[in-house]
Design an enzyme around this catalytic site. Structure first.
Site, mmCIF file in Angstrom:
data_model
loop_
_atom_site.group_PDB
_atom_site.id
_atom_site.type_symbol
_atom_site.label_atom_id
_atom_site.label_comp_id
_atom_site.label_asym_id
_atom_site.label_seq_id
_atom_site.Cartn_x
_atom_site.Cartn_y
_atom_site.Cartn_z
ATOM 1 N N SER A 252 0.817 -1.203 0.000
ATOM 2 C CA SER A 252 0.000 0.000 0.000
ATOM 3 C C SER A 252 0.852 1.255 0.000
ATOM 4 O O SER A 252 1.836 1.368 0.729
ATOM 5 C CB SER A 252 -0.901 -0.003 1.233
ATOM 6 O OG SER A 252 -1.273 1.305 1.560
ATOM 7 N N LYS A 253 0.434 2.179 -0.824
ATOM 8 C CA LYS A 253 1.143 3.445 -0.952
ATOM 9 C C LYS A 253 1.123 4.195 0.393
ATOM 10 O O LYS A 253 2.030 4.948 0.709
ATOM 11 C CB LYS A 253 0.455 4.265 -2.039
ATOM 12 C CG LYS A 253 1.080 5.619 -2.280
ATOM 13 C CD LYS A 253 1.854 5.655 -3.554
ATOM 14 C CE LYS A 253 2.289 7.077 -3.870
ATOM 15 N NZ LYS A 253 3.391 7.137 -4.782
#
Ligand code: GLU
Length: 480
Positions: A252-253
């Protein structure tokens, strides 16, 4: 019917690597099956839409080499390919479902629903819409519609029996219909939900295989009931396991994991990323690890897909990338390395072609280059202990003697090329009785201040030029 696969991102930001993998697999299956790869933008949730995200999706897919045969910016026989531009297509189907008793108008307000949700949670139950509005009399419903009371259209899930489907990776999955919620098909703003739009569009666009993440596995039985209620045949389903950052969390960013664009910006090569991503959850069932896109298009198959979550291992990607760097034709490498050199080296001041020859085989990722070569622009501070090297039998004292000896030899160099420097120094060292390492090691340290450099003493002297080399030797000597 020939294969039609689609990639259906929502424009909520950048293209994350899980999304890229879904797109890649769909693309490869389309190519392998001589089929069609469709891009569809799913923007019915306008609150989550991020401006510019659609253009980013186009750009990323293009950068990844995933050419789509049909899509918003390339057109095609099923246009438009953006859901918000198709908004009139969905309501008639929802109305058809209302007429056949498979759906109903729901006027419950957010407050009423919140209250019931709250009450359910107090009873320790998970809230499921209670079909309150389904049993409303015709007259009451008409009165509300006439009065313009906002409404949604909900699907009337069966309360008995099971619904299931065959997933190409996970096999048969059945659920009890009594567990299924009466999902909303059309929202109060008249737009369809993702749940409804994906079914309608996959049908209208003749999609034969739906590929997406496992987060949709539990919803798919609901979609199949909608297909059934409309008298349509559902597509094949292929749900892809999650890409994990480590054993405990999804990539996840938000946690700083890179997106595809980030990796390109860092200097990872497109082909290396694609090769690596292809193997995140798919195996060719042999030992070979390196594949071009063309090769993947020939061999990619559903049988090689893996059920378990895949781990995104940055080190492994870096290893892949280093191999791709080495395989790059030199001219190509020079072209992409040059801007990275020029982040720290004044343009025109150094022989970048020669420098690139020296760095080519040791470049893991392009963003490591500035640090690797910055010593050329500016002599780093270093500790004299760096001269100590057991195998070379050197230490600061040996270094001092060697540098005092080598300085006048170099001052007498007739010309400043690697060959002349080599032909001048090597016989002189042999004659002096010192070992090569006892001179060349300290010399390289004295002019680079680094334990490891691309190239040895001759190459670095050449790159620095006569004056800078001699100045650096004098400076380093003065510190000994
Ligand atoms: N629009 C959905 C998403 O971005 C895609 C789901 C699907 O492929 O059906 O997550």
């Amino acid at each position: 019917m020939s294969f039609r696969g689609r990639f259906a991102p929502s424009p909520t930001g950048y293209l994350h690597l899980g999304g890229l993998r879904t797109a890649l697999y769909t693309y490869l299956l389309a190519r392998r099956n001589n089929g069609t790869f469709v891009l569809r933008i799913e923007d019915t949730d306008q609150e989550r839409e991020v401006p510019g995200a659609v253009e980013k999706i186009y750009a990323s897919l293009r950068a990844a080499g995933l050419r789509y045969d049909e899509g918003p910016d390339v057109g095609g026989p099923y246009a438009p390919y953006v859901q918000s531009e198709r908004k009139d297509q969905y309501l008639p189907f929802a109305q058809q479902l209302v007429e056949s008793g498979h759906a109903y108008y729901c006027f419950c307000t957010k407050e009423e629903l919140d209250e019931r949700r709250q009450a359910a949670s107090e009873r320790g139950e998970t809230f499921k819409y209670d079909k309150h509005c389904m049993n409303m009399s015709k007259e009451e419903r008409q009165a509300k519609l006439d009065a313009g009371v906002p409404y949604v259209i909900r699907f009337n899930m069966p309360t008995e029996g099971t619904s299931g489907f065959d997933d190409l990776i996970y096999g048969r999955l059945d659920v009890d219909c009594s567990t299924l919620d009466d999902i909303i098909l059309i929202k109060a703003d008249g737009l369809p939900t993702y749940n409804f739009a994906n079914v309608v569009d996959d049908h209208l666009m003749d999609i034969t295989m739906v590929t997406r993440g496992t987060e949709y596995l539990s919803s798919t039985p609901k979609y199949n009931l909608i297909y059934e209620a409309l008298g349509w045949t559902p597509p094949q389903y292929l749900h892809l396991p999650t890409v994990m950052a480590d054993a405990t969390r999804k990539l996840s960013k938000r946690y700083g994991d890179p997106s595809f664009e980030d990796l390109l910006d860092m200097g990872y090569l497109r082909d290396a990323i694609i090769n690596f991503i292809a193997l995140l959850g798919w195996s060719p069932r042999n030992e070979r690890e390196f594949y071009t896109m063309e090769e993947l298009e020939q061999i990619f198959d559903v049988e090689g897909l893996n059920k378990s979550p895949s781990l995104f291992d940055m080190q492994k990607l870096t290893w892949f990338n280093a191999e791709y760097m080495r395989q790059l034709p030199f001219e190509e490498y020079l072209a992409i390395a040059t801007p990275w050199f020029e982040k720290v080296l004044e343009p025109g001041k150094f022989d970048l072609r020669r420098l690139a020859e020296l760095t080519h085989s040791r470049t893991e990722v392009l963003n490591r280059l500035p640090d690797m070569v910055s010593f050329l622009a500016e002599m780093p501070e270093f500790d004299n202990e760096l001269y100590t090297h057991k195998k070379m039998k050197t230490n600061p004292e040996v270094a001092k003697q060697a540098l005092e000896w080598v300085l006048p030899v170099l001052e007498g160099a007739p010309e400043w090329t690697e060959t002349t420097l080599h032909d001048l120094l090597m016989p002189a060292i042999a004659e002096s009785g010192m070992k090569n390492g006892q001179v060349l090691w300290p010399l390289r340290i004295a002019i680079s201040g680094r334990e490891a450099t691309p190239g040895g003493a001759m190459e670095i002297m050449y790159l620095l030029g006569r004056e800078e080399t001699l100045n650096r030797i004098r400076l380093s000597l003065s510190k000994l």
